[in-house]
Design a protein around this motif. Structure first.
Motif, PDB file in Angstrom:
ATOM      1  N   SER A  16       3.217  12.255  -2.174  1.00 26.99           N
ATOM      2  CA  SER A  16       3.921  12.271  -3.581  1.00 26.99           C
ATOM      3  C   SER A  16       4.512  13.511  -3.877  1.00 26.99           C
ATOM      4  O   SER A  16       5.696  13.157  -5.004  1.00 26.99           O
ATOM      5  N   GLN A  64      10.205   4.837  -5.351  1.00 23.31           N
ATOM      6  CA  GLN A  64      10.226   3.779  -3.993  1.00 23.31           C
ATOM      7  C   GLN A  64       8.912   3.109  -3.911  1.00 23.31           C
ATOM      8  O   GLN A  64       9.487   2.585  -3.160  1.00 23.31           O
ATOM      9  N   ALA A  65       8.219   3.069  -4.863  1.00 15.92           N
ATOM     10  CA  ALA A  65       7.036   1.327  -5.184  1.00 15.92           C
ATOM     11  C   ALA A  65       7.788   0.539  -5.060  1.00 15.92           C
ATOM     12  O   ALA A  65       8.096  -0.874  -4.966  1.00 15.92           O
ATOM     13  N   GLU A 117       1.250  -1.508  -0.479  1.00 13.00           N
ATOM     14  CA  GLU A 117      -0.040   0.322   0.473  1.00 13.00           C
ATOM     15  C   GLU A 117       1.002   1.007  -0.449  1.00 13.00           C
ATOM     16  O   GLU A 117       2.477   1.348   0.900  1.00 13.00           O
ATOM     17  N   TRP A 118       0.293   2.539  -0.697  1.00 10.07           N
ATOM     18  CA  TRP A 118       1.046   3.022  -1.211  1.00 10.07           C
ATOM     19  C   TRP A 118       0.241   4.702   0.102  1.00 10.07           C
ATOM     20  O   TRP A 118      -0.511   4.418   0.306  1.00 10.07           O
ATOM     21  N   ASP A 119       1.411   5.955   0.502  1.00  4.12           N
ATOM     22  CA  ASP A 119       0.921   6.101   1.759  1.00  4.12           C
ATOM     23  C   ASP A 119       0.324   7.514   1.023  1.00  4.12           C
ATOM     24  O   ASP A 119       0.083   8.316   1.913  1.00  4.12           O
ATOM     25  N   TRP A 172       3.285   4.652  -9.117  1.00  7.20           N
ATOM     26  CA  TRP A 172       2.989   3.265  -8.262  1.00  7.20           C
ATOM     27  C   TRP A 172       3.238   2.136  -8.157  1.00  7.20           C
ATOM     28  O   TRP A 172       3.562   1.209  -7.886  1.00  7.20           O
ATOM     29  N   GLU A 173       1.905   1.477  -9.622  1.00  7.44           N
ATOM     30  CA  GLU A 173       1.738   0.467  -9.953  1.00  7.44           C
ATOM     31  C   GLU A 173       2.850  -0.300 -10.473  1.00  7.44           C
ATOM     32  O   GLU A 173       2.857  -0.946 -10.730  1.00  7.44           O
ATOM     33  N   ILE A 198       8.477   8.325  -7.293  1.00  6.97           N
ATOM     34  CA  ILE A 198       6.852   7.332  -6.800  1.00  6.97           C
ATOM     35  C   ILE A 198       7.777   6.469  -7.550  1.00  6.97           C
ATOM     36  O   ILE A 198       7.284   5.137  -6.860  1.00  6.97           O
ATOM     37  N   ASP A 255      -1.516   6.829  -8.500  1.00  8.97           N
ATOM     38  CA  ASP A 255      -1.890   5.601  -7.985  1.00  8.97           C
ATOM     39  C   ASP A 255      -0.874   4.709  -9.458  1.00  8.97           C
ATOM     40  O   ASP A 255      -0.358   3.352  -8.975  1.00  8.97           O
ATOM     41  N   ALA A 257       9.948  -0.328  -1.922  1.00  9.20           N
ATOM     42  CA  ALA A 257       8.949  -0.774  -1.006  1.00  9.20           C
ATOM     43  C   ALA A 257       8.510  -2.405  -1.280  1.00  9.20           C
ATOM     44  O   ALA A 257       8.456  -2.897  -0.514  1.00  9.20           O
TER      45      ALA A 257
END
Length: 595
Positions: A376, A404-405, A371-373, A512-513, A401, A509, A408
């Protein structure tokens, strides 16, 4: 006292390979005559000390080179030699890795081996001169009560052989200079042969990155001088060396595979072959055998055997002996039993299906995206005038971003990466090694396809992200200014909404994906590397087992065998009645052995 005839033979070894070839040849003479015949001389030139190396004969007699048979060439202050000696500076490569001192080997650098020779040129010349003089000395041929035989030469001429490897630094670096020095000291009727090991036996071993390049350079130089049609001279140790003949009358090149396709994996085996060739060069099997070399050299001197305009200076050789040792029957039975066990071990039946490993891979690659907080670094616009800022911030922060994804996802998924070895250990309880390899290869093929699909998915998402950003720029960019008509009326610009946080959210989003998809593709790549490493280790083990099974050397030493070195070119034939007796013994022990 029985008389034995031999050639006046001088065997000169260069470097480590030359040392072991000399020891193997000396061992042959001791086992054949019970002593080293006075017509045969041994001499080693090396950049490392070799006084402690030795072998043993079948009767337990020690085989070693005497101190007088070894010349250790070293170069103290080697780094200064090219600077103060013109004869070295004119050939020494300026980019060579020059050591301060050459005391314990040339480090697989040909230039350093030759530098050590030039540093000891006078000493080498004097030792070779004295060596050939001793080989011509008739006093050593006189009958003596201390010898087992009377030795007579076939001819008064010398047969000299230089043996070594073209792959290292010492032998490959000095063999031509040694040959030219010998030509200065030899008579026209004397013969000079070269026996050299090619580099394939050394490849894929630690610290052998230079062996193929060394051999290539040595062979190019050798072929140049073997085909030389003009005389020349050069300075070596202050002495002018006149080169008026090719360095060798004939050169024998040896590699790790014979004509029958058998491959030898041990350097010791090829040293044994070189030693056997040197032994046979002296003519211990009779005049007919001794004349073989003379006839070949004579044909070459008459320019026979020319191919594509070049003389066939080079050849190889094979040698073997037939030994009658009935006590090795039981050892042969054990060897065949071991070969059968290895054959069963590397079999691919029954097939192994690593279902558990496959499930673990799918579970690892199918883990949920962390999950992303939502942090951004991009603030949505409160008015259309801020849209330009928002788009600039978006494009600037997208790489961060995604990064970071990826990080994580990597941390979240890393612990679930399956290790193939527990599954292999479990499978090995019920399946042979070959089945494990075949099953693992099937998993690898499936994982390759999965990795390609994940990579394509990540690239597709990244392309979709770029399109979204382009749409945002087109939809929410700066509005066009208002236009004034000719009659004075003004047309207002089209209305552009503000690029708010809610309108940014789908794009953020998706970024992030994209990072998570890239992490999943990298996860598959890492898992594939781990699987291929395990597969390579298993295949290496299988190859070693197969080589062991195919080896003709009996690794089981039976009673009465005191010689510890292998004899790969010896064929032992037990008598039939003892072979049958061995079968009876095997059967009485609770098993059978069929030949």
């Amino acid at each position: 006292m029985e008389t034995k005839k031999l050639k006046r033979t001088v065997l000169i070894g260069l470097g480590g390979t030359g040392k072991w070839a000399l020891l193997r040849a000396k061992k042959r003479f001791l086992e054949t005559f019970g002593e080293v015949p006075p017509l045969v001389r041994f001499f080693l030139i090396d950049t490392t000390t070799a006084n402690t190396d030795e072998l043993s004969t079948a009767s337990g007699q020690r085989v070693r080179l005497q101190a007088s048979e070894i010349l250790h060439i070293e170069a103290r202050g080697a780094s200064l030699l090219p600077k103060v000696h013109d004869e070295i500076r004119e050939w020494f490569p300026p980019k060579a890795d020059l050591k301060a001192n050459i005391l314990a080997g040339a480090g697989q650098i040909r230039a350093l081996g030759r530098l050590a020779l030039f540093a000891n040129a006078s000493l080498v010349y004097e030792n070779l001169r004295d060596l050939l003089a001793l080989a011509r000395d008739y006093k050593d041929e006189r009958p003596s009560g201390e010898r087992n035989y009377i030795y007579e030469p076939y001819t008064p001429h010398l047969t000299v052989a230089v043996v070594g490897s073209l792959a290292g630094g010492t032998g490959s670096g000095i063999f031509l200079d040694v040959a030219f020095l010998l030509r200065q000291l030899m008579k026209d009727e004397d013969q000079l042969f070269g026996y050299f090991l090619l580099p394939d036996i050394y490849t894929n071993r630690p610290g052998t990155q230079n062996v193929e390049a060394n051999a290539y350079g040595a062979l190019k130089e050798l072929d140049h001088f073997m085909s030389l049609r003009q005389n020349f001279s050069y300075t070596l140790g202050g002495r002018r060396i006149q080169v008026e003949k090719k360095p060798f009358d004939m050169v024998f090149l040896v590699n790790r595979q014979n004509r029958a396709g058998k491959t030898f994996n041990k350097v010791e085996d090829l040293a044994e072959l070189l030693g056997l060739g040197l032994f046979l060069l002296s003519g211990p099997m009779g005049k007919e055998q001794a004349d073989v070399f003379d006839n070949i050299a004579h044909q070459l001197n008459e320019q026979k055997g020319r191919y594509y305009g070049k003389t066939a200076h080079y050849a190889s050789f094979g040698a073997a002996e037939l030994r009658f040792e009935p006590e090795r029957v039981l050892g042969e039975a054990r060897r065949r039993a071991l070969a059968k066990a290895i054959e069963d071990l590397v079999s691919e039946n029954p097939p192994w299906e690593p279902a558990g490993f496959r499930r673990a891979i799918e579970e690892a690659l199918g883990q949920a995206v962390p999950e992303w907080d939502g942090a951004s670094g991009v603030r949505g616009a409160t008015s259309p005038e801020e849209n330009t800022r928002v788009i600039a911030e978006l494009e600037s922060n997208l790489p961060s971003i995604k990064s970071q994804a990826k990080e994580a996802a990597r941390k979240a998924w890393e612990a679930a990466l399956p290790d193939p070895w527990p599954y292999l250990e479990e499978g090995f309880r019920d399946y042979p090694l070959g089945s494990l390899i075949r099953g693992l290869e099937g998993v690898r093929e499936a994982l390759l396809q999965r990795k390609a699909a994940l990579k394509a998915e990540a690239e597709g998402k990244d392309k979709e992200l770029q399109e979204k950003v382009e749409n945002l720029r087109s939809r929410y960019g700066n509005p066009s200014p208002s236009r004034r008509f000719p009659w004075g009326a003004r047309a207002s610009a089209p209305s552009v909404p503000a690029l708010t946080q809610s309108r940014l959210a789908p794009t953020l989003d998706l970024a992030w994906e994209v990072g998570a998809a890239q992490a999943r593709a990298e996860l598959a790549r890492g898992l594939l590397a781990r699987l291929e490493e395990a597969l390579e280790r298993l295949k290496t083990l299988r190859m070693r087992l197969k080589n062991q099974a195919a080896s003709s050397t009996d690794s089981t030493r039976t009673l009465g065998e005191e010689c510890q070195d292998s004899a790969p070119f010896t064929l032992t034939l037990p008598p039939p009645y003892l072979a049958q007796e061995a079968l009876v013994v095997q059967g009485g022990a609770g098993g059978t052995f069929a030949s």
